[in-house]
Design an enzyme around this catalytic site. Sequence first.
Site, short mmCIF file in Angstrom:
data_model
loop_
_atom_site.label_atom_id
_atom_site.label_comp_id
_atom_site.label_asym_id
_atom_site.label_seq_id
_atom_site.Cartn_x
_atom_site.Cartn_y
_atom_site.Cartn_z
N THR A 167 25.51 -17.79 47.09
CA THR A 167 24.74 -17.30 45.96
C THR A 167 23.44 -16.59 46.36
OG1 THR A 167 23.34 -18.10 44.14
CG2 THR A 167 23.91 -19.70 45.79
N GLU A 219 20.79 -17.16 45.04
CA GLU A 219 19.72 -18.17 44.98
C GLU A 219 19.30 -18.59 46.39
OE1 GLU A 219 17.91 -19.63 42.40
OE2 GLU A 219 18.78 -18.06 41.15
N TYR A 234 19.51 -26.74 44.37
CA TYR A 234 20.77 -25.98 44.32
C TYR A 234 20.82 -24.96 45.46
CZ TYR A 234 24.01 -22.34 42.59
OH TYR A 234 25.01 -21.41 42.47
N LYS A 249 23.35 -24.91 48.74
CA LYS A 249 24.24 -23.76 48.95
C LYS A 249 24.00 -23.13 50.33
CE LYS A 249 26.77 -23.08 45.11
NZ LYS A 249 28.21 -22.78 45.08
P1 NDP Z 1 30.74 -22.82 36.22
O1 NDP Z 1 29.60 -23.75 36.01
O2 NDP Z 1 31.23 -22.02 35.07
O3 NDP Z 1 31.97 -23.62 36.83
C1 NDP Z 1 31.79 -24.66 37.73
C2 NDP Z 1 33.12 -25.35 37.94
O4 NDP Z 1 32.95 -26.42 38.88
C3 NDP Z 1 33.72 -25.96 36.69
O5 NDP Z 1 35.12 -25.73 36.69
C4 NDP Z 1 33.43 -27.44 36.86
O6 NDP Z 1 34.38 -28.26 36.22
C5 NDP Z 1 33.58 -27.58 38.36
N1 NDP Z 1 32.97 -28.79 38.91
C6 NDP Z 1 31.69 -29.18 38.76
N2 NDP Z 1 31.48 -30.34 39.40
C7 NDP Z 1 32.65 -30.69 39.98
C8 NDP Z 1 33.08 -31.78 40.78
N3 NDP Z 1 32.26 -32.78 41.10
N4 NDP Z 1 34.37 -31.82 41.20
C9 NDP Z 1 35.24 -30.82 40.87
N5 NDP Z 1 34.89 -29.76 40.10
C10 NDP Z 1 33.62 -29.70 39.67
O7 NDP Z 1 30.29 -21.86 37.43
P2 NDP Z 1 30.67 -20.32 37.70
O8 NDP Z 1 32.11 -20.14 37.43
O9 NDP Z 1 29.66 -19.46 37.04
O10 NDP Z 1 30.38 -20.21 39.26
C11 NDP Z 1 31.40 -20.44 40.22
C12 NDP Z 1 30.79 -20.71 41.57
O11 NDP Z 1 30.00 -19.60 41.98
C13 NDP Z 1 29.85 -21.91 41.61
O12 NDP Z 1 29.99 -22.53 42.89
C14 NDP Z 1 28.46 -21.29 41.49
O13 NDP Z 1 27.48 -22.11 42.06
C15 NDP Z 1 28.67 -20.01 42.27
N6 NDP Z 1 27.84 -18.88 41.89
C16 NDP Z 1 27.81 -18.47 40.59
C17 NDP Z 1 27.06 -17.38 40.23
C18 NDP Z 1 27.04 -16.87 38.82
O14 NDP Z 1 26.17 -16.06 38.50
N7 NDP Z 1 27.95 -17.29 37.97
C19 NDP Z 1 26.24 -16.64 41.22
C20 NDP Z 1 26.46 -17.10 42.59
C21 NDP Z 1 27.20 -18.19 42.88
P3 NDP Z 1 34.17 -28.84 34.73
O15 NDP Z 1 34.95 -27.94 33.83
O16 NDP Z 1 34.76 -30.16 34.90
O17 NDP Z 1 32.71 -28.87 34.43
P1 GDP Z 2 19.91 -18.65 37.80
O1 GDP Z 2 19.43 -17.34 38.32
O2 GDP Z 2 21.17 -19.13 38.45
O3 GDP Z 2 18.87 -19.71 37.79
O4 GDP Z 2 20.39 -18.34 36.31
P2 GDP Z 2 19.75 -18.70 34.88
O5 GDP Z 2 20.45 -17.85 33.88
O6 GDP Z 2 19.75 -20.17 34.63
O7 GDP Z 2 18.23 -18.27 35.01
C1 GDP Z 2 17.87 -16.93 35.29
C2 GDP Z 2 16.37 -16.77 35.13
O8 GDP Z 2 16.03 -16.89 33.75
C3 GDP Z 2 15.50 -17.79 35.89
O9 GDP Z 2 14.45 -17.11 36.51
C4 GDP Z 2 14.96 -18.68 34.78
O10 GDP Z 2 13.68 -19.26 35.05
C5 GDP Z 2 14.84 -17.66 33.65
N1 GDP Z 2 14.77 -18.28 32.31
C6 GDP Z 2 13.81 -18.07 31.40
N2 GDP Z 2 14.03 -18.81 30.31
C7 GDP Z 2 15.16 -19.51 30.54
C8 GDP Z 2 15.90 -20.44 29.76
O11 GDP Z 2 15.54 -20.80 28.66
N3 GDP Z 2 17.04 -20.94 30.31
C9 GDP Z 2 17.48 -20.56 31.57
N4 GDP Z 2 18.63 -21.05 32.04
N5 GDP Z 2 16.77 -19.69 32.33
C10 GDP Z 2 15.65 -19.17 31.82
#
Ligand code: NDP
Ligand code: GDP
Length: 337
Positions: free
Chosen positions: A125, A127, A149, A153
């Site tokens: 990520t 992040e 987080y 990662k």
């Molecule tokens: P989501 O939060 O939508 O999905 C996370 C998934 O992980 C869900 O299916 C959840 O299952 C599962 N999960 C959580 N905890 C566990 C566990 N203990 N055991 C098994 N499964 C588990 O995330 P995204 O789809 O948005 O992201 C996918 C991946 O990409 C993640 O690793 C995220 O950190 C990474 N990522 C995402 C970005 C983004 O902008 N979306 C950017 C960069 C990286 P359940 O349905 O049970 O909650």
């Molecule tokens: P991230 O980049 O994975 O942390 O994705 P988020 O969507 O959670 O946050 C993106 C940015 O939005 C971060 O800089 C947060 O501090 C900012 N932010 C501002 N207000 C909020 C809020 O109410 N909720 C979340 N989730 N983020 C917020």
Amino acid sequence: MKTAFITGVTGQDGAYLARLLIDKGYQVHGGVRRISHSEFERHEILGIAGQVTTHEFDLSEPNQMLRLFTKLKIDEFYNLAAQSFVGASWELPIYTSEIDGLAVVQMLDALRTVSPETRYYQASTSEMFGLVQEVPQRETTRLYPRSPYGVAKVFAHYMTINYRESFGTHASSGILFNHESPLRGKEFVTRKITLALSRLARGGDEILELGNMDARRDWGFAGDYVEGMWRMLQQDAADDYVLATGVTTPIRDFVDMAATALGFDIAWEGEGESEFGVDRKSGKRIVQVNPKFFRPAEVDLLIGDPAKAEEKLGWKATTTVQQLAEMMAKFDYDALA
Ligand code: NDP
Ligand code: GDP
């Protein structure tokens, strides 16, 4: 027919990737935990309900992984599961480290033991760049995570590289910048914005409360990004790639884009903790800052350089942040009909 296994198959990316692989003729298996939050809602929305073979799977159970990887013959393994919300990671630092960090080496090691030919994708990520050391951020930019987080990662990212270099595992790490969609978790800022503004546009009476609106993110569309994941695993050699749009946008501007798509016209007033947004048409306050949403340490600016992915994978983001805001706002508004 190739076999793929997706952890986090119920999540945003898991659902889009499952659809992509099904369309490509893969047999898709997915890990689902017993206490799943979302179950198969996203699969229903994408029209793939029942098309993924599911297995009970939790990242905190290494022996279960070993049994599963012994039983199935997996060509491509996509590790998308995580405690994926940065905001929660300060309250859950140990859990986040276990699931997003330690579990990754358990998976890599289980695959190395019983299925060394499997190709592995790690969901890294932007992040990890945190307090950015270079603008824009690329594969070689020094990492400086700013949250539990991000730190977890980084551990997983380096373990992925280490298994590749030590054991020849075909393990690639996708350093993905924020990617969103109508399936995005409701706690992330984009979805929180489009959901609240949609309720307001339907006549609801609430104020959208946000934290730091000056933070900037490089937002793309999740549907584009899963294609990049797949392309990484089709390369002869495993490697690390940034997937990003190369455009950065402040949170406030995303609010404006979603608001405009829903018929609002926001005038911003005040500063810092006192900032708020009034809809010029109705004169009503619809957005305001609440310091409760500020983070203990912020990632102020993310902007990725996707040049390597473009050159080596032929991958490019196709959706602008404006189109993304409109897509999400429309989906949430229509869902309230
Ligand atoms: P989501 O939060 O939508 O999905 C996370 C998934 O992980 C869900 O299916 C959840 O299952 C599962 N999960 C959580 N905890 C566990 C566990 N203990 N055991 C098994 N499964 C588990 O995330 P995204 O789809 O948005 O992201 C996918 C991946 O990409 C993640 O690793 C995220 O950190 C990474 N990522 C995402 C970005 C983004 O902008 N979306 C950017 C960069 C990286 P359940 O349905 O049970 O909650
Ligand atoms: P991230 O980049 O994975 O942390 O994705 P988020 O969507 O959670 O946050 C993106 C940015 O939005 C971060 O800089 C947060 O501090 C900012 N932010 C501002 N207000 C909020 C809020 O109410 N909720 C979340 N989730 N983020 C917020």
